[in-house]
Design a protein around this motif. Structure first.
Motif, PDB file in Angstrom:
ATOM      1  N   ILE A  53       0.880  -1.170   0.000  1.00  0.00           N
ATOM      2  CA  ILE A  53       0.000   0.000   0.000  1.00  0.00           C
ATOM      3  C   ILE A  53       0.913   1.213   0.000  1.00  0.00           C
ATOM      4  CG2 ILE A  53      -1.842   1.232   1.175  1.00  0.00           C
ATOM      5  CD1 ILE A  53      -2.598  -1.383   2.550  1.00  0.00           C
ATOM      6  N   ASN A  54       0.724   2.118  -0.929  1.00  0.00           N
ATOM      7  CA  ASN A  54       1.638   3.253  -1.104  1.00  0.00           C
ATOM      8  C   ASN A  54       1.231   4.445  -0.235  1.00  0.00           C
ATOM      9  OD1 ASN A  54       3.080   1.778  -2.994  1.00  0.00           O
ATOM     10  ND2 ASN A  54       1.849   2.533  -4.688  1.00  0.00           N
ATOM     11  N   PHE A  55       1.367   4.272   1.089  1.00  0.00           N
ATOM     12  CA  PHE A  55       1.146   5.386   2.003  1.00  0.00           C
ATOM     13  C   PHE A  55       2.338   6.334   1.923  1.00  0.00           C
ATOM     14  CE2 PHE A  55      -1.590   2.370   4.546  1.00  0.00           C
ATOM     15  CZ  PHE A  55      -2.761   3.047   4.278  1.00  0.00           C
ATOM     16  N   PRO A  56       2.167   7.596   2.356  1.00  0.00           N
ATOM     17  CA  PRO A  56       3.311   8.507   2.385  1.00  0.00           C
ATOM     18  C   PRO A  56       4.367   8.004   3.378  1.00  0.00           C
ATOM     19  CG  PRO A  56       1.263   9.666   2.884  1.00  0.00           C
ATOM     20  CD  PRO A  56       0.943   8.231   2.769  1.00  0.00           C
TER      21      PRO A  56
ATOM     22  N   LYS B 105      -0.277   3.675  12.942  1.00  0.00           N
ATOM     23  CA  LYS B 105      -1.361   3.184  13.793  1.00  0.00           C
ATOM     24  C   LYS B 105      -2.695   3.866  13.503  1.00  0.00           C
ATOM     25  CE  LYS B 105       1.546   1.704  17.606  1.00  0.00           C
ATOM     26  NZ  LYS B 105       1.893   1.890  19.007  1.00  0.00           N
ATOM     27  N   SER B 106      -2.657   5.051  12.955  1.00  0.00           N
ATOM     28  CA  SER B 106      -3.914   5.753  12.688  1.00  0.00           C
ATOM     29  C   SER B 106      -4.710   5.133  11.549  1.00  0.00           C
ATOM     30  CB  SER B 106      -3.640   7.229  12.389  1.00  0.00           C
ATOM     31  OG  SER B 106      -2.886   7.341  11.195  1.00  0.00           O
TER      32      SER B 106
ATOM     33  N   PHE C 176      -3.734  10.384   7.186  1.00  0.00           N
ATOM     34  CA  PHE C 176      -2.760  11.178   7.941  1.00  0.00           C
ATOM     35  C   PHE C 176      -2.985  12.676   7.776  1.00  0.00           C
ATOM     36  CE2 PHE C 176      -0.653   7.348   6.256  1.00  0.00           C
ATOM     37  CZ  PHE C 176      -0.489   6.660   7.432  1.00  0.00           C
ATOM     38  N   GLY C 177      -4.143  13.097   7.301  1.00  0.00           N
ATOM     39  CA  GLY C 177      -4.411  14.498   7.060  1.00  0.00           C
ATOM     40  C   GLY C 177      -3.659  15.045   5.864  1.00  0.00           C
ATOM     41  N   ILE C 178      -3.128  14.160   5.002  1.00  0.00           N
ATOM     42  CA  ILE C 178      -2.283  14.598   3.889  1.00  0.00           C
ATOM     43  C   ILE C 178      -2.888  14.238   2.537  1.00  0.00           C
ATOM     44  CG2 ILE C 178      -0.025  14.370   2.801  1.00  0.00           C
ATOM     45  CD1 ILE C 178       1.103  13.698   5.544  1.00  0.00           C
ATOM     46  N   VAL C 179      -3.126  12.939   2.307  1.00  0.00           N
ATOM     47  CA  VAL C 179      -3.566  12.483   0.981  1.00  0.00           C
ATOM     48  C   VAL C 179      -4.964  11.893   1.056  1.00  0.00           C
ATOM     49  CG1 VAL C 179      -1.277  12.075   0.041  1.00  0.00           C
ATOM     50  CG2 VAL C 179      -2.392  10.270   1.291  1.00  0.00           C
ATOM     51  N   LYS C 180      -5.747  12.141   0.027  1.00  0.00           N
ATOM     52  CA  LYS C 180      -7.122  11.654  -0.012  1.00  0.00           C
ATOM     53  C   LYS C 180      -7.204  10.227  -0.523  1.00  0.00           C
ATOM     54  CE  LYS C 180     -11.705  13.135  -0.962  1.00  0.00           C
ATOM     55  NZ  LYS C 180     -12.344  13.211   0.313  1.00  0.00           N
TER      56      LYS C 180
END
Length: 124
Positions: free
Chosen positions: A49-52, A67-68, A100-104
């Motif tokens: 999964i390409n999370f930041p 963890k979020s 994370f409040g960054i990417v949709k």
């Protein structure tokens, strides 16, 4: 009478001989709108999964851990098939909030993430 049984046997053998590959439904194919759950991993990061990256998350003022997102329900927004047999999906939080409040939205390799346990199909 023997000719009738022989003809019946011959006709039924032709009917089953044509069925070289049995028809089966592939239920592992993702569809737009399917709901998945992001599971916790034993690794520090998610491989499929390409999370930041965590340093980007920390620079934006959030805690530098994943963890979020554990247990988040996500919806498939787009399905992309690759030539190598893997399926890539574009996922978004079910409540339409940002990761994370960054990417949709983030991309994920559907086949590998389901196989490794990073994601699982949500119960209805």
């Amino acid at each position: 009478m023997k000719k009738m049984y022989f003809l019946l046997l011959l006709a039924s053998s032709f009917a089953f001989a044509n069925n070289g590959q049995p028809f089966e439904f592939n239920q592992n194919e993702p569809k737009i709108g399917d709901v998945l759950v992001i599971n916790a991993t034993s690794n520090v990061k998610y491989n499929h999964i390409n999370f930041p990256q965590l340093n980007i998350v920390a620079k934006r003022g959030n805690l530098a851990n994943y963890k979020s997102v554990h247990g988040n329900r996500v919806v498939i927004k787009e399905v992309m098939n690759n030539n190598n047999g893997n399926t890539t999906v574009l996922i978004e939080n079910e409540d339409e909030s940002k990761f994370f409040g960054i990417v949709k939205q983030v991309k994920a390799n559907y086949t590998k993430s389901i196989a490794s346990g990073e994601m699982s199909v949500a119960n209805p």
